[in-house]
Write an enzyme that holds these catalytic residues in place. Sequence first.
Site, short mmCIF file in Angstrom:
data_model
loop_
_atom_site.label_atom_id
_atom_site.label_comp_id
_atom_site.label_asym_id
_atom_site.label_seq_id
_atom_site.Cartn_x
_atom_site.Cartn_y
_atom_site.Cartn_z
N LEU A 1 22.61 -1.75 9.41
CA LEU A 1 22.30 -2.32 10.72
C LEU A 1 21.96 -3.80 10.53
O LEU A 1 21.12 -4.15 9.69
CB LEU A 1 21.12 -1.58 11.36
CG LEU A 1 20.82 -1.87 12.83
CD1 LEU A 1 20.05 -0.70 13.45
CD2 LEU A 1 20.02 -3.15 13.05
N VAL A 2 22.62 -4.66 11.29
CA VAL A 2 22.38 -6.10 11.22
C VAL A 2 21.90 -6.55 12.60
O VAL A 2 22.61 -6.37 13.60
CB VAL A 2 23.66 -6.87 10.84
CG1 VAL A 2 23.37 -8.37 10.76
CG2 VAL A 2 24.23 -6.36 9.52
N THR A 3 20.71 -7.15 12.66
CA THR A 3 20.25 -7.69 13.95
C THR A 3 20.76 -9.12 14.10
O THR A 3 20.97 -9.83 13.11
CB THR A 3 18.71 -7.65 14.08
OG1 THR A 3 18.13 -8.52 13.10
CG2 THR A 3 18.18 -6.24 13.88
N SER B 1 26.40 -13.57 16.22
CA SER B 1 26.65 -15.01 15.98
C SER B 1 26.24 -15.38 14.56
O SER B 1 25.47 -14.65 13.90
CB SER B 1 25.82 -15.82 16.99
OG SER B 1 25.90 -17.21 16.72
N GLY B 2 26.74 -16.49 14.08
CA GLY B 2 26.24 -17.15 12.89
C GLY B 2 26.14 -16.28 11.64
O GLY B 2 27.09 -15.60 11.25
N ILE B 3 24.97 -16.31 11.02
CA ILE B 3 24.75 -15.60 9.76
C ILE B 3 24.87 -14.08 9.97
O ILE B 3 25.44 -13.37 9.13
CB ILE B 3 23.34 -15.95 9.21
CG1 ILE B 3 23.30 -17.42 8.78
CG2 ILE B 3 22.96 -15.04 8.06
CD1 ILE B 3 21.90 -17.96 8.48
N ASP C 1 16.78 -6.49 22.65
CA ASP C 1 15.84 -7.57 22.34
C ASP C 1 14.88 -7.02 21.30
O ASP C 1 14.04 -6.15 21.62
CB ASP C 1 15.10 -7.99 23.62
CG ASP C 1 14.04 -9.06 23.34
OD1 ASP C 1 13.83 -9.41 22.16
OD2 ASP C 1 13.42 -9.53 24.31
N TYR D 1 7.68 -21.79 14.00
CA TYR D 1 8.82 -21.32 13.19
C TYR D 1 8.41 -21.14 11.73
O TYR D 1 8.67 -20.10 11.11
CB TYR D 1 9.97 -22.31 13.32
CG TYR D 1 11.27 -21.87 12.68
CD1 TYR D 1 12.06 -20.88 13.26
CD2 TYR D 1 11.73 -22.45 11.50
CE1 TYR D 1 13.26 -20.49 12.69
CE2 TYR D 1 12.92 -22.07 10.92
CZ TYR D 1 13.70 -21.09 11.52
OH TYR D 1 14.88 -20.70 10.94
N THR E 1 25.59 -23.03 11.78
CA THR E 1 25.69 -21.99 12.80
C THR E 1 25.27 -22.61 14.14
O THR E 1 24.72 -23.72 14.17
CB THR E 1 24.74 -20.80 12.52
OG1 THR E 1 23.41 -21.24 12.78
CG2 THR E 1 24.85 -20.28 11.11
#
Length: 275
Positions: free
Chosen positions: A9-11, A15-17, A61, A182, A217
Amino acid sequence: MRLADKVALVTGAGSGIGRATAELFAAEGARVVLADIDEAAARRVLESLPAGSDGLAWGCDIANGAAVERLFAAVERRYGRLDVLVNNAGLGQVPGDGFEHYQQRMAQRNAQLAVGQTPDVFTDMIVDLTDAGWQRLLAINVDGAFYCSRAAVRLMIASGRKGSIVNVASLSALSGEGPLAYCTAKAAMLGMTKCLARDLGPRGIRVNAVCPGPTRTPIMQSISAEWVQALERAIPLGHMLEPEEIARTNLFLASDESSAFTGQTLAASGGMLML
Ligand SMILES: NC(=O)c1ccc[n+]([C@@H]2O[C@H](COP(=O)([O-])OP(=O)(O)OC[C@H]3O[C@@H](n4cnc5c(N)ncnc54)[C@H](O)[C@@H]3O)[C@@H](O)[C@H]2O)c1
Ligand SMILES: CC(C)C1=CC=C(C(=O)O)[C@@H](O)[C@H]1O
């Protein structure tokens, strides 16, 4: 095929990475669950995978614990197990997180450096950070990784399988370069990585982190051109990283090739930071 028969599973896979990781994992034989707040984006990536790929696209989400539970219930119904989780979904900027202020200060610092002046020291980034900005940034990057990891570990344990969790943090967690919320959120992911690695090692579940440096990205569109140029100048390998390079690092940590690694942080940064 380094992920043959694995369920991964990839969250943030829309998009991107995350996208590059889902594509590489599918090419390596995994059945991939692509989760993203942008369900249409996840679906587009799923549809672009080579014919014969087995996967599932799901809108979620990850900052919403109940939504994460529904995601993992769908994985359990479809596959009955999970072998790999990549906690990749994340945001660099939300309203009120002090990002604008940080970028202005970076631009000022770069301008001073360009004319040989000693740059001013930053001392007040925190003043523009609102409660809402702080909380949303941490909710996505930290709460989301926690909700997904908890649900993944429950599923891994229930199905009696070993597993691998890969947390996509940031070089900002190690360097302190970046907006306050961040940097804080990504550093929290490294603490979570180490604690879970100790806890879950005896069950054969490995937990590691990747700290990408600046990577080409869409997230990079949120930062100023001056900052991008300054970042590129600071990378010894001389180029902004490509999402595929981070995806290959994720593959290493997800697969048995990294069987000696748990609780580790790999700085995939072109040498921008050397541990
Ligand atoms: N690009 C970089 O330079 C860089 C550097 C270091 C770390 N990172 C980290 O890598 C990860 C991926 O970033 P990227 O550069 O591929 O960005 P991106 O914007 O291309 O992709 C992020 C994806 O996450 C999804 N997403 C955002 N919030 C979400 C939520 N609440 N729930 C589910 N999905 C959500 C987005 O819809 C998007 O598809 C992030 O965690 C980011 O912090 C990126
Ligand atoms: C905000 C995000 C795109 C970002 C900013 C700065 C970085 C750095 O290393 O200085 C990045 O790695 C990246 O996470």
